[in-house]
Design a protein around this motif. Structure first.
Motif, PDB file in Angstrom:
ATOM      1  N   ILE A  23      11.446  -1.282 -67.368  1.00  0.00           N
ATOM      2  CA  ILE A  23      12.326  -1.409 -66.210  1.00  0.00           C
ATOM      3  C   ILE A  23      13.618  -0.639 -66.460  1.00  0.00           C
ATOM      4  O   ILE A  23      14.102  -0.583 -67.593  1.00  0.00           O
ATOM      5  N   VAL A  24      14.133  -0.010 -65.397  1.00  0.00           N
ATOM      6  CA  VAL A  24      15.438   0.653 -65.466  1.00  0.00           C
ATOM      7  C   VAL A  24      16.273   0.117 -64.305  1.00  0.00           C
ATOM      8  O   VAL A  24      15.829   0.113 -63.151  1.00  0.00           O
ATOM      9  N   VAL A  25      17.465  -0.367 -64.628  1.00  0.00           N
ATOM     10  CA  VAL A  25      18.373  -0.947 -63.648  1.00  0.00           C
ATOM     11  C   VAL A  25      19.651  -0.109 -63.599  1.00  0.00           C
ATOM     12  O   VAL A  25      20.279   0.119 -64.633  1.00  0.00           O
ATOM     13  N   VAL A  26      20.004   0.348 -62.401  1.00  0.00           N
ATOM     14  CA  VAL A  26      21.267   1.067 -62.217  1.00  0.00           C
ATOM     15  C   VAL A  26      22.218   0.116 -61.493  1.00  0.00           C
ATOM     16  O   VAL A  26      21.910  -0.372 -60.409  1.00  0.00           O
ATOM     17  N   THR A  27      23.345  -0.150 -62.119  1.00  0.00           N
ATOM     18  CA  THR A  27      24.334  -1.078 -61.569  1.00  0.00           C
ATOM     19  C   THR A  27      25.532  -0.278 -61.063  1.00  0.00           C
ATOM     20  O   THR A  27      26.007   0.629 -61.738  1.00  0.00           O
ATOM     21  N   ARG A  28      25.997  -0.665 -59.861  1.00  0.00           N
ATOM     22  CA  ARG A  28      27.172  -0.002 -59.275  1.00  0.00           C
ATOM     23  C   ARG A  28      28.166  -1.050 -58.817  1.00  0.00           C
ATOM     24  O   ARG A  28      27.798  -2.040 -58.182  1.00  0.00           O
TER      25      ARG A  28
END
Length: 118
Positions: free
Chosen positions: A89-94
């Motif tokens: 899994i890859v999570v991009v947080t903004r």
């Protein structure tokens, strides 16, 4: 060999928005939900504007969540497909900085995933 969970905070900013990228081994939708829940136990991530993610299951099924950042999950999936990354899994947080990024937000998602994959 699968990598351990990684959280890379404050990887860059764009017009006030701050970004982080996280990821690790994940082989099911249940594990993906648990990964996000674990990430959001950190107050900082729980307060993020968006935690978008993508994952390609071992059987090849892509799953994703945009978390209000329409289209971002698909950007992550496409990058994972190109790199043949399965079961991760890859999570991009903004954290929104007050200025809308328009189409640039997809470039920032790509940039964040690239930081993780590299």
């Amino acid at each position: 060999m699968m990598k351990q969970v990684r959280v890379l905070e404050n990887i860059f900013t764009d017009r006030g928005s701050k970004y982080a990228v996280s990821g690790g081994p994940c082989t099911s939708a249940i594990e993906a939900k648990a990964f996000i829940k674990s990430l959001c136990r950190r107050k900082k991530f729980a307060k993020a504007t968006h935690n978008t993610w993508g994952l390609i299951l071992p059987d090849g099924t892509p799953i994703k969540a945009d978390d209000g950042e329409a289209g971002a999950g698909l950007v992550i999936i496409r990058m994972l497909e190109r790199e043949a990354r399965v079961g991760e899994i890859v999570v991009v947080t903004r954290w929104f900085g007050g200025v809308h990024l328009g189409g640039d937000r997809f470039r920032r998602v790509q940039d964040a995933v690239r930081v993780y994959l590299d």
